[in-house]
Design a protein around this motif. Structure first.
Motif, mmCIF file in Angstrom:
data_model
loop_
_atom_site.group_PDB
_atom_site.id
_atom_site.type_symbol
_atom_site.label_atom_id
_atom_site.label_comp_id
_atom_site.label_asym_id
_atom_site.label_seq_id
_atom_site.Cartn_x
_atom_site.Cartn_y
_atom_site.Cartn_z
ATOM 1 N N ALA A 1 56.815 38.061 50.926
ATOM 2 C CA ALA A 1 58.040 37.259 51.240
ATOM 3 C C ALA A 1 59.069 38.531 52.167
ATOM 4 C CB ALA A 1 58.936 36.994 50.075
ATOM 5 N N PRO A 2 60.031 38.343 52.856
ATOM 6 C CA PRO A 2 60.758 39.179 53.644
ATOM 7 C C PRO A 2 61.339 40.232 52.788
ATOM 8 C CG PRO A 2 61.205 37.169 54.283
ATOM 9 C CD PRO A 2 60.285 36.920 53.186
ATOM 10 N N ASP A 3 61.515 40.232 51.489
ATOM 11 C CA ASP A 3 61.865 41.313 50.413
ATOM 12 C C ASP A 3 60.882 41.911 49.913
ATOM 13 O OD1 ASP A 3 60.770 39.435 48.719
ATOM 14 O OD2 ASP A 3 62.383 39.024 47.520
ATOM 15 N N GLY A 4 59.263 41.457 50.359
ATOM 16 C CA GLY A 4 58.350 42.416 50.053
ATOM 17 C C GLY A 4 57.621 41.952 48.858
ATOM 18 N N SER A 5 58.319 40.817 48.005
ATOM 19 C CA SER A 5 57.586 40.346 47.048
ATOM 20 C C SER A 5 56.366 39.701 47.347
ATOM 21 C CB SER A 5 58.607 39.281 46.131
ATOM 22 O OG SER A 5 58.727 38.238 47.143
ATOM 23 N N LEU A 6 55.188 39.648 46.445
ATOM 24 C CA LEU A 6 53.876 39.007 46.906
ATOM 25 C C LEU A 6 53.730 37.727 46.061
ATOM 26 C CD1 LEU A 6 51.527 42.264 46.773
ATOM 27 C CD2 LEU A 6 52.734 41.298 48.682
ATOM 28 N N PRO A 7 53.174 36.726 46.880
ATOM 29 C CA PRO A 7 53.080 35.502 46.159
ATOM 30 C C PRO A 7 51.953 35.746 44.939
ATOM 31 C CG PRO A 7 51.700 35.657 48.123
ATOM 32 C CD PRO A 7 52.561 36.967 47.960
ATOM 33 N N LEU A 8 51.762 34.689 44.151
ATOM 34 C CA LEU A 8 50.784 34.355 43.122
ATOM 35 C C LEU A 8 49.600 33.834 44.091
ATOM 36 C CD1 LEU A 8 49.658 33.810 40.298
ATOM 37 C CD2 LEU A 8 50.609 31.556 40.430
ATOM 38 N N ALA A 9 48.441 34.448 43.733
ATOM 39 C CA ALA A 9 47.314 34.110 44.353
ATOM 40 C C ALA A 9 46.418 33.470 43.246
ATOM 41 C CB ALA A 9 46.336 35.309 44.788
ATOM 42 N N VAL A 10 46.043 32.052 43.743
ATOM 43 C CA VAL A 10 45.054 31.331 42.748
ATOM 44 C C VAL A 10 43.778 31.090 43.657
ATOM 45 C CG1 VAL A 10 44.807 29.187 41.538
ATOM 46 C CG2 VAL A 10 47.293 30.006 42.069
ATOM 47 N N GLY A 11 42.582 31.165 42.955
ATOM 48 C CA GLY A 11 41.238 31.256 43.298
ATOM 49 C C GLY A 11 40.642 30.184 42.674
ATOM 50 N N ILE A 12 40.076 29.053 43.768
ATOM 51 C CA ILE A 12 39.354 28.031 43.147
ATOM 52 C C ILE A 12 37.953 28.359 43.718
ATOM 53 C CG2 ILE A 12 38.956 25.622 43.918
ATOM 54 C CD1 ILE A 12 41.555 25.938 42.756
ATOM 55 N N LEU A 13 37.196 28.516 42.204
ATOM 56 C CA LEU A 13 35.690 29.103 42.448
ATOM 57 C C LEU A 13 34.865 28.456 41.474
ATOM 58 C CD1 LEU A 13 37.102 32.961 41.667
ATOM 59 C CD2 LEU A 13 36.718 31.779 43.859
ATOM 60 N N GLY A 14 33.471 28.749 41.728
ATOM 61 C CA GLY A 14 32.746 28.174 40.723
ATOM 62 C C GLY A 14 32.698 29.237 39.436
ATOM 63 N N SER A 15 32.312 28.508 38.234
ATOM 64 C CA SER A 15 32.841 29.146 37.040
ATOM 65 C C SER A 15 32.038 30.304 36.803
ATOM 66 C CB SER A 15 32.560 28.133 35.653
ATOM 67 O OG SER A 15 33.576 27.258 35.985
ATOM 68 N N GLY A 16 30.623 30.402 37.415
ATOM 69 C CA GLY A 16 29.796 31.526 37.400
ATOM 70 C C GLY A 16 30.452 32.686 38.006
ATOM 71 N N HIS A 17 31.453 32.731 38.748
ATOM 72 C CA HIS A 17 32.220 33.646 39.378
ATOM 73 C C HIS A 17 33.364 34.316 38.356
ATOM 74 C CE1 HIS A 17 29.980 33.784 43.069
ATOM 75 N NE2 HIS A 17 30.339 32.566 43.343
ATOM 76 N N VAL A 18 33.706 33.323 37.499
ATOM 77 C CA VAL A 18 34.957 33.800 36.640
ATOM 78 C C VAL A 18 34.456 34.055 35.261
ATOM 79 C CG1 VAL A 18 37.140 32.391 35.528
ATOM 80 C CG2 VAL A 18 36.181 32.005 37.845
ATOM 81 N N ARG A 19 33.470 33.627 34.631
ATOM 82 C CA ARG A 19 33.213 33.674 33.142
ATOM 83 C C ARG A 19 32.981 35.156 32.932
ATOM 84 N NH1 ARG A 19 27.707 34.301 31.874
ATOM 85 N NH2 ARG A 19 27.852 32.820 30.019
ATOM 86 N N PHE A 20 33.746 35.411 31.800
ATOM 87 C CA PHE A 20 33.500 36.757 31.057
ATOM 88 C C PHE A 20 34.356 37.955 32.127
ATOM 89 C CE2 PHE A 20 30.142 34.808 28.612
ATOM 90 C CZ PHE A 20 30.847 34.940 27.442
ATOM 91 N N GLY A 21 34.839 37.484 33.185
ATOM 92 C CA GLY A 21 35.491 38.627 33.965
ATOM 93 C C GLY A 21 34.362 39.305 34.700
ATOM 94 N N TYR A 22 33.091 38.923 34.743
ATOM 95 C CA TYR A 22 32.139 39.834 35.343
ATOM 96 C C TYR A 22 32.060 39.833 36.915
ATOM 97 C CZ TYR A 22 29.842 39.638 30.932
ATOM 98 O OH TYR A 22 29.460 39.669 29.493
#
Length: 402
Positions: free
Chosen positions: A247-268
């Motif tokens: 944003a103009p004030d320097g604040s950053l947006p929330l980033a949401v990732g749409i991914l296959g579960s294999g890229h998410v599980r256990f934070g690996y």
């Protein structure tokens, strides 16, 4: 048609689903806490049912939230859409990253969100049928949500040729110009290595390979490198997207990732690479089959899981020839014809160049893909192909419905 995305995405996501489905099947004598629609936190010592309001408020305060999926399950995408809406209500300053698009599609995604493209044009210009193996109908509600709210969409992936090249030759053998700027990934956790070894074993069995031990180990290491590069590319794209849409004030947006579960599980996967890049405010949410007993959910699987009916609700898959395509002068070349596919049964061969489809010139891959996808069951589709300098008539006979 068969898209060029790596089989790894499907297998990584499916491995988790199969495991949890098996646990649900043997749970008849256990108390199930995950009825459809329930959330459970799994980031502590024992799983705990949790109200969605507080959970999603907490997730909305993170910098990055990863939403897993089994690619071909429509209910997983409906859950992603509803979760996106809840997060957006708190953090309208948002970007949404999609594993499904390579980086080269970013300009097309920007035009779609800006309202400059229709649906068909968007799918054509982003080469959806060439880069992803799933029907667009599964994802279109997510794309329309982003467009409706003018939420920037991020193309998280690299071209499939990068992932394929690393898997075949190893990352060290790739020229820097071939890696699309992706940095060196952080080394994987031991448990991730064990998981990837299991996945790679399924790949090898599917190919019926018989390799010497040294060659097999080299192939496994290349496979690991390709998956790590994949995770790293998506982590980098999420953080880059946050910075680009400050944003103009320097604040950053929330980033949401749409991914296959294999890229998410256990934070690996992606989360591990995000942490290596200095990002620690990460939320991870996964859909799981309803009926899984809470006691069987492993600690640390994600921050929380959402119970989805295990019945698959994906739309029927459209007809596919079973080929890889590339556009050449004068037509569309069949780069590969899958064994046992409709294309092979119809007499098509690798290196054939499709010149005409139903009497019309074949100018683009999209044109051929659309003609096949729209063909009713039990009908015929005439093609003219060039083979060894000769024009040959080929008729695709689509099987009756069912």
């Amino acid at each position: 048609m068969r898209a060029r995305s790596s089989l790894g995405a499907v297998v990584l996501s499916a491995a988790l689903l199969i495991s949890l489905s098996a646990q649900a099947a043997v749970a008849s004598e256990q108390t199930d806490c995950l009825a459809p629609g329930n959330w459970a936190r799994v980031d502590g010592a024992t799983p705990q049912l949790v109200a969605p309001t507080g959970l999603l408020i907490a997730m909305g305060q993170r910098d990055v939230v990863l939403l897993g999926e089994q690619h071909d399950d429509m209910d997983h995408h409906r859950w992603q859409l509803h979760t996106l809406a809840a997060l957006h209500a708190q953090r309208p300053h948002m970007v949404i990253g999609f594993e499904m698009f390579p980086r080269r599609a970013q300009a097309v995604l920007d035009r779609w969100v800006a309202g400059e493209l229709g649906e068909a044009e968007f799918l054509s210009l982003s080469e959806w049928d060439e880069v992803w193996s799933m029907p667009a109908e599964l994802y279109l509600p997510l794309f329309h949500f982003a467009r409706l709210h003018r939420i920037p969409m991020l193309a998280l992936n690299v071209d499939a040729s990068v992932t394929r090249g690393i898997a075949e030759r190893g990352r060290a053998a790739m020229d820097a110009s071939e890696l699309e700027g992706v940095g060196r990934p952080a080394e994987p956790a031991p448990d991730y290595m064990a998981f990837l070894r299991e996945v790679h074993g399924h790949h090898a069995a599917a190919r019926d390979e018989d390799k010497l031990e040294a060659e097999s180990e080299r192939a496994f290491r290349n496979f690991v490198d390709s998956q790590l590069n994949w995770d790293r590319a998506m982590a980098e794209a999420l953080l880059d997207g946050r910075r680009r849409h400050a944003a103009p004030d320097g604040s950053l947006p929330l980033a949401v990732g749409i991914l296959g579960s294999g890229h998410v599980r256990f934070g690996y996967g992606v989360a591990h690479q995000l942490r290596d890049l200095g990002e620690y405010s990460i939320g991870q949410l996964l859909p799981v089959p309803a009926g899984v007993p809470c006691a069987s959910l492993p600690s640390g699987l994600a921050d929380a899981v959402f119970a989805v009916d295990s019945e698959r609700t994906a739309p029927p898959p459209p007809p596919r020839l079973g080929v890889w395509l590339e556009e050449v002068e004068g037509g569309v070349r069949l780069r590969e014809v899958r064994s046992g596919s409709l294309a092979e049964r119809s007499g098509l061969k690798a290196a054939d160049v499709v010149l005409e489809v139903a009497g019309r010139p074949a100018r683009t891959s999209r044109q051929l893909v659309t003609a096949v996808r729209e063909q009713p069951s039990g009908t015929w589709l005439p093609l003219v192909v060039q083979r060894d300098g000769r024009r040959i008539d080929v008729v695709i006979r689509f099987p009756p419905e069912g």
